[in-house]
Design a protein around this motif. Sequence first.
Motif, short mmCIF file in Angstrom:
data_model
loop_
_atom_site.label_atom_id
_atom_site.label_comp_id
_atom_site.label_asym_id
_atom_site.label_seq_id
_atom_site.Cartn_x
_atom_site.Cartn_y
_atom_site.Cartn_z
N GLU A 76 0.81 -1.21 0.00
CA GLU A 76 0.00 0.00 0.00
C GLU A 76 0.85 1.27 0.00
O GLU A 76 0.34 2.37 -0.16
CB GLU A 76 -0.98 0.02 1.19
CG GLU A 76 -0.33 -0.08 2.54
CD GLU A 76 -0.20 -1.51 3.06
OE1 GLU A 76 -0.16 -1.67 4.27
OE2 GLU A 76 -0.13 -2.45 2.26
N TYR A 77 2.16 1.11 0.14
CA TYR A 77 3.08 2.24 0.06
C TYR A 77 3.79 2.20 -1.28
O TYR A 77 4.27 1.16 -1.70
CB TYR A 77 4.10 2.19 1.21
CG TYR A 77 3.47 2.31 2.56
CD1 TYR A 77 3.27 3.55 3.14
CD2 TYR A 77 3.04 1.18 3.24
CE1 TYR A 77 2.65 3.66 4.38
CE2 TYR A 77 2.43 1.28 4.48
CZ TYR A 77 2.24 2.52 5.04
OH TYR A 77 1.64 2.63 6.26
N GLU A 78 3.86 3.34 -1.94
CA GLU A 78 4.46 3.41 -3.27
C GLU A 78 5.73 4.24 -3.23
O GLU A 78 5.94 5.02 -2.31
CB GLU A 78 3.46 4.01 -4.26
CG GLU A 78 2.22 3.15 -4.43
CD GLU A 78 1.23 3.76 -5.40
OE1 GLU A 78 1.52 4.82 -5.99
OE2 GLU A 78 0.16 3.17 -5.57
N LEU A 81 8.54 5.74 -1.21
CA LEU A 81 8.55 5.08 0.09
C LEU A 81 8.84 3.59 -0.10
O LEU A 81 8.36 2.98 -1.04
CB LEU A 81 7.21 5.24 0.80
CG LEU A 81 6.80 6.66 1.17
CD1 LEU A 81 5.41 6.67 1.77
CD2 LEU A 81 7.81 7.30 2.10
N ALA A 83 8.43 0.21 2.16
CA ALA A 83 7.84 -0.27 3.40
C ALA A 83 7.78 -1.79 3.36
O ALA A 83 7.42 -2.39 2.36
CB ALA A 83 6.43 0.30 3.58
N ILE A 96 9.21 1.75 7.51
CA ILE A 96 8.88 2.63 6.40
C ILE A 96 10.07 3.56 6.21
O ILE A 96 10.56 4.15 7.16
CB ILE A 96 7.62 3.47 6.67
CG1 ILE A 96 6.43 2.58 6.98
CG2 ILE A 96 7.31 4.37 5.49
CD1 ILE A 96 5.21 3.36 7.42
N ASN A 98 11.69 6.72 3.62
CA ASN A 98 11.57 7.68 2.53
C ASN A 98 12.89 7.68 1.77
O ASN A 98 13.90 8.14 2.28
CB ASN A 98 11.26 9.08 3.08
CG ASN A 98 11.17 10.12 1.99
OD1 ASN A 98 11.28 9.81 0.80
ND2 ASN A 98 10.96 11.36 2.39
N GLN A 104 7.71 13.14 2.36
CA GLN A 104 6.64 12.29 1.84
C GLN A 104 5.62 12.02 2.93
O GLN A 104 5.98 11.78 4.08
CB GLN A 104 7.22 10.94 1.36
CG GLN A 104 8.25 11.06 0.27
CD GLN A 104 7.67 11.57 -1.04
OE1 GLN A 104 6.55 11.24 -1.40
NE2 GLN A 104 8.45 12.38 -1.74
N GLU A 105 4.36 12.05 2.53
CA GLU A 105 3.28 11.68 3.44
C GLU A 105 3.21 10.15 3.53
O GLU A 105 3.42 9.46 2.53
CB GLU A 105 1.94 12.23 2.93
CG GLU A 105 1.88 13.73 2.88
CD GLU A 105 1.79 14.37 4.24
OE1 GLU A 105 1.14 13.79 5.14
OE2 GLU A 105 2.37 15.46 4.42
N ALA A 106 2.90 9.65 4.71
CA ALA A 106 2.75 8.21 4.89
C ALA A 106 1.59 7.95 5.83
O ALA A 106 1.46 8.62 6.85
CB ALA A 106 4.03 7.60 5.46
N LYS A 107 0.76 6.99 5.47
CA LYS A 107 -0.33 6.66 6.38
C LYS A 107 0.25 5.90 7.57
O LYS A 107 1.25 5.19 7.45
CB LYS A 107 -1.42 5.87 5.68
CG LYS A 107 -1.06 4.49 5.28
CD LYS A 107 -2.26 3.82 4.65
CE LYS A 107 -1.95 2.38 4.37
NZ LYS A 107 -3.09 1.64 3.95
#
Length: 140
Positions: A76-78, A81, A83, A96, A98, A104-107
């Motif tokens: 789910e991380y592109e 990123l 992960a 995770i 970067n 970068q935003e990460a959930k």
Amino acid sequence: MKQAIIFSMMFPGAVNIYYGEEIGLDGGLNNGTRRTMPWSKKSLWKNGIYDFYRKIIEIRKSSPAVKDGKFFFLKEYEEPLLAFERKNGSGRIACIMNCSDKPQEAKPVPGKIIMSENTQTDNGAIFKLLPRGFAIISGE
């Protein structure tokens, strides 16, 4: 360099540390370019990288998930990123990273952040990874 160390320590199998890496010893890849290990000259050691190795090795040694868990990329991380996680019946360690020079935003990944650098968090959840930032998360 820290991201490469993390990946190496968290990936299944034996870890290969070329002498002096853990203290930031200078030298190239050509034959004869690396100095001898300065055992008696600790003033030459780069203690920040040495301490980093000590922490990541402790995580590797103390985590059953890293010792014998399966390895999975978290899809789910592109990019940029990277992960992944190690998981077994008794726990999980996720990481995770970067891999870019831009924030970068990460959930958030559920669990407790046990090691991080260049991250902005809110109540233990990752929201932004700054350039070359990473977080290692321990969870159930």
